[in-house]
Scaffold this motif. Structure first.
Motif, short mmCIF file in Angstrom:
data_model
loop_
_atom_site.label_atom_id
_atom_site.label_comp_id
_atom_site.label_asym_id
_atom_site.label_seq_id
_atom_site.Cartn_x
_atom_site.Cartn_y
_atom_site.Cartn_z
N SER A 147 67.19 32.71 15.03
CA SER A 147 68.06 31.53 14.94
C SER A 147 67.67 30.45 15.96
CB SER A 147 69.51 31.95 15.15
OG SER A 147 69.64 32.53 16.43
N ARG A 148 67.01 30.85 17.06
CA ARG A 148 66.72 29.87 18.13
C ARG A 148 65.61 28.88 17.75
NH1 ARG A 148 68.22 32.90 23.67
NH2 ARG A 148 70.33 33.29 22.94
N TYR A 160 78.20 32.79 -2.39
CA TYR A 160 77.72 31.63 -1.62
C TYR A 160 78.51 31.40 -0.34
CZ TYR A 160 81.00 28.58 -4.33
OH TYR A 160 82.07 27.99 -4.94
N PHE A 176 70.65 26.20 13.89
CA PHE A 176 71.45 27.32 13.38
C PHE A 176 72.93 27.10 13.72
CE2 PHE A 176 72.75 31.83 12.98
CZ PHE A 176 72.16 32.12 11.77
N ARG A 177 73.15 26.58 14.91
CA ARG A 177 74.52 26.29 15.33
C ARG A 177 75.12 25.17 14.45
NH1 ARG A 177 77.15 27.89 20.11
NH2 ARG A 177 75.28 29.05 20.65
N MET A 208 76.18 26.91 11.31
CA MET A 208 77.33 27.80 11.49
C MET A 208 78.62 27.02 11.72
SD MET A 208 76.34 30.84 10.93
CE MET A 208 74.80 30.73 10.04
N ARG A 209 78.52 25.90 12.43
CA ARG A 209 79.74 25.08 12.66
C ARG A 209 80.26 24.54 11.34
NH1 ARG A 209 79.02 20.23 16.47
NH2 ARG A 209 81.27 20.11 16.27
N PHE A 262 73.37 20.75 1.02
CA PHE A 262 73.17 21.58 2.20
C PHE A 262 72.06 22.57 1.85
CE2 PHE A 262 74.54 25.36 4.73
CZ PHE A 262 74.86 24.79 5.95
N ILE A 287 80.49 39.52 10.11
CA ILE A 287 81.02 38.58 11.11
C ILE A 287 82.33 39.12 11.70
CG2 ILE A 287 82.04 36.27 11.40
CD1 ILE A 287 80.03 35.31 9.20
N LYS A 332 81.61 42.14 13.99
CA LYS A 332 81.01 41.72 15.26
C LYS A 332 82.10 41.28 16.23
CE LYS A 332 76.38 39.92 14.69
NZ LYS A 332 75.58 38.76 14.39
N ASP A 385 81.85 27.43 9.48
CA ASP A 385 83.17 27.80 10.04
C ASP A 385 84.28 26.96 9.42
OD1 ASP A 385 82.23 29.77 11.69
OD2 ASP A 385 82.31 28.58 13.53
N VAL A 441 78.42 39.60 4.30
CA VAL A 441 78.17 38.81 5.52
C VAL A 441 79.50 38.55 6.23
CG1 VAL A 441 77.54 36.48 6.33
CG2 VAL A 441 76.01 37.74 4.80
N LEU A 452 69.98 25.42 3.06
CA LEU A 452 69.74 26.48 4.05
C LEU A 452 68.95 27.64 3.42
CD1 LEU A 452 70.40 27.73 6.88
CD2 LEU A 452 72.53 28.59 5.90
N SER A 453 69.37 28.10 2.25
CA SER A 453 68.81 29.33 1.67
C SER A 453 67.36 29.16 1.23
CB SER A 453 69.62 29.76 0.45
OG SER A 453 70.96 29.97 0.83
N1 COS Z 1 79.40 28.91 15.50
C1 COS Z 1 78.51 28.52 16.43
N2 COS Z 1 77.44 29.27 16.76
C2 COS Z 1 77.26 30.42 16.11
C3 COS Z 1 78.13 30.89 15.12
C4 COS Z 1 79.25 30.08 14.83
N3 COS Z 1 80.13 30.45 13.91
N4 COS Z 1 77.72 32.06 14.65
C5 COS Z 1 76.58 32.35 15.31
N5 COS Z 1 76.31 31.35 16.19
C6 COS Z 1 75.20 31.31 17.13
C7 COS Z 1 75.30 32.52 18.03
O1 COS Z 1 76.09 32.25 19.17
C8 COS Z 1 73.86 32.73 18.40
O2 COS Z 1 73.49 31.83 19.42
P1 COS Z 1 72.62 32.30 20.69
O3 COS Z 1 71.28 32.72 20.11
O4 COS Z 1 72.54 31.08 21.52
O5 COS Z 1 73.36 33.43 21.30
C9 COS Z 1 73.11 32.34 17.16
O6 COS Z 1 73.98 31.46 16.44
C10 COS Z 1 72.75 33.52 16.27
O7 COS Z 1 73.90 34.23 15.96
P2 COS Z 1 73.86 35.72 15.40
O8 COS Z 1 73.03 36.56 16.32
O9 COS Z 1 75.23 36.13 15.09
O10 COS Z 1 72.99 35.48 14.07
P3 COS Z 1 72.51 36.49 12.96
O11 COS Z 1 71.09 36.23 12.69
O12 COS Z 1 72.93 37.89 13.28
O13 COS Z 1 73.26 35.98 11.62
C11 COS Z 1 75.01 35.60 10.07
C12 COS Z 1 74.56 35.75 11.52
C13 COS Z 1 74.78 36.83 9.21
C14 COS Z 1 76.49 35.35 10.21
C15 COS Z 1 74.32 34.37 9.42
O14 COS Z 1 72.96 34.64 9.15
C16 COS Z 1 75.00 33.92 8.15
O15 COS Z 1 76.04 33.24 8.20
N6 COS Z 1 74.42 34.29 6.98
C17 COS Z 1 74.90 33.78 5.71
C18 COS Z 1 74.26 32.49 5.43
C19 COS Z 1 75.03 31.70 4.45
O16 COS Z 1 76.23 31.56 4.52
N7 COS Z 1 74.30 31.15 3.52
C20 COS Z 1 74.87 30.35 2.51
C21 COS Z 1 74.38 28.96 2.62
S1 COS Z 1 75.45 27.79 1.91
S2 COS Z 1 75.61 28.30 0.06
#
Ligand code: COS
Length: 378
Positions: free
Chosen positions: A179-180, A361, A230-231, A234-235, A120, A371, A374, A238, A367, A122-123
């Motif tokens: 994120s978009r 991680y 981004f979705r 995040m899915r 995966f 969440i 929020k 989750d 972070v 992402l970073s």
């Molecule tokens: N499920 C589905 N969609 C999600 C979601 C989730 N859990 N969390 C956020 N989204 C969507 C939001 O709905 C939003 O969509 P819209 O633009 O359509 O409204 C979009 O994603 C952006 O969400 P948000 O504004 O909350 O994003 P942020 O930039 O504020 O970042 C965090 C949110 C900090 C939670 C995110 O950057 C994150 O998880 N960071 C850590 C990354 C990470 O875990 N890295 C490790 C990689 S694996 S080792």
């Protein structure tokens, strides 16, 4: 019926079987691994023993509760085996959740068999916690049929890189900000223009960097839809965040068991350590916090499986609390053991190194708090 408060007899029996299998079959393979390299015999064994098939059931995504019990049970006996399993999941769940039938058919049989290693990605050097700031650039490819891109830039701290066979890569397409503008791609490890190197990290599993030098990807490589990456990320997070908590609970339980055994046997000041109130109260605190962490993990997993709302926050709470708890429990177990726990090769020396990274991680503790906070104001 799963309740968040207790495992049923079938689940307990499954966990016991998993622990036996891990101790007898997987731990020896883990011991033969080379630091910083993907342990392919171990990944193949995860396939042969059907563990990857439990992680990727044929017709539906894994239940979060099963994922957590798998991870907790493996972690009790062998953290390397646990992590190898989890990384297959993290790397390939974007395909399960958001991939096309063709993408799933191409990669999932190989991933489930343990023949293909997934990752995966992402970073980036300038986008860790702030994942939406990622800069890996997907530029339209003028040489293609008009529906392709070329990926250029860097990823870093990618588990299983640079040896993975397939990467879920998050890149910036188009001009949309934050994120978009992110799109998820499936990128084979042998793609032209893709290279990487290992990083020497405080982690027994392989971690590395990836360099993309005009790596070609087409419309058929997009996971989900352009701009929906981004979705996709995040899915997957989750689902996996409570299970990072389960990994932590497994480590905490292993450390607690070691501490209980040691305090029962070791004699000092005229009796076993456990008869010193300072020690017994410490053990009681470790046990209570471990139990609380397990309950929060099971509750988040059960809520996920029931499709309840507020999953992002519940996943975050489970990961936050369990990883912080495991750090406390492992540290306390080291203290109770004294110098012997610091000897290289001791179970607690190993756990002390292992327990640190999960607080960073898949979203650092900070972070997770963001969440959760929020959600409080939603
Ligand atoms: N499920 C589905 N969609 C999600 C979601 C989730 N859990 N969390 C956020 N989204 C969507 C939001 O709905 C939003 O969509 P819209 O633009 O359509 O409204 C979009 O994603 C952006 O969400 P948000 O504004 O909350 O994003 P942020 O930039 O504020 O970042 C965090 C949110 C900090 C939670 C995110 O950057 C994150 O998880 N960071 C850590 C990354 C990470 O875990 N890295 C490790 C990689 S694996 S080792």
């Amino acid at each position: 019926m799963v309740t968040p408060f207790a495992l049923d007899p079938q689940q307990r029996a499954w966990c016991a079987d998993l622990r036996t299998l891990t101790a007898e079959r997987l731990r020896p393979l883990a011991a033969g691994g080379e630091p910083g390299r993907v342990n392919r015999p171990l990944v193949a064994a995860l396939g042969e023993h059907g563990l990857l098939a439990r992680l990727f059931p044929a017709d539906e995504p894994v239940r979060a509760m099963d994922l957590c019990l798998l991870r907790e049970s493996l972690a009790r006996e062998c953290t390397e085996a646990e992590t190898a399993l989890a990384l297959q999941g993290l790397g390939a769940y974007p395909v399960v959740q958001s991939g096309s039938a063709r993408q799933r058919a191409r990669w999932m049989p190989e991933v489930v068999a343990g023949r293909a290693v997934a990752a995966f990605a992402l970073s980036e050097p300038a986008a860790g916690s702030d994942a939406a700031a990622l800069e890996l650039c997907a530029e339209p490819d003028p040489s293609g049929a008009g529906d392709g891109w070329r990926l250029s830039g860097e990823k870093t701290w990618i588990s299983n890189a640079p040896e993975a066979d397939v990467y879920t890569v998050f890149a910036r397409t188009g001009q949309a900000p934050g994120s978009r503008g992110v799109t998820a791609f499936l990128v084979p490890g042998d793609s032209a223009g893709l290279s990487g190197r290992s990083l020497d990290m405080l982690s027994p599993h392989p971690i590395g960097t990836l360099t993309f030098d005009g790596v070609p990807v087409g419309a058929g490589d997009v996971l989900g839809v352009p701009g929906g990456g981004f979705r996709v990320a995040m899915r997957t997070l989750d689902l996996f965040r409570p299970s990072v908590g389960a990994f932590a609970v497994g480590m905490a339980r292993a450390a607690l068991a070691a501490a209980v055994a040691h305090a029962g046997e070791r004699r000092a000041f005229g009796g076993p350590l456990k008869d010193l109130q300072a020690v017994s109260h410490q053990l009681a605190e470790m046990a209570t916090r471990t139990e609380a962490a397990a309950l929060l993990v099971y509750a988040a997993a059960a809520a996920y499986d029931a499709g309840e709302p507020g999953i992002a926050a519940r996943s975050a709470m489970a990961k936050l609390f369990a990883t912080e708890t495991a750090q406390y429990v492992v540290d306390a177990a080291v203290q109770l053991h004294g110098a012997r726990a610091l000897r290289r090769g001791h179970l607690l020396e190993h756990l002390y190194r292992e327990v640190r990274a999960p607080r960073i991680y898949e979203g650092a503790s900070e972070v997770q708090r963001t969440i959760i906070a929020k959600e409080l104001y939603r």
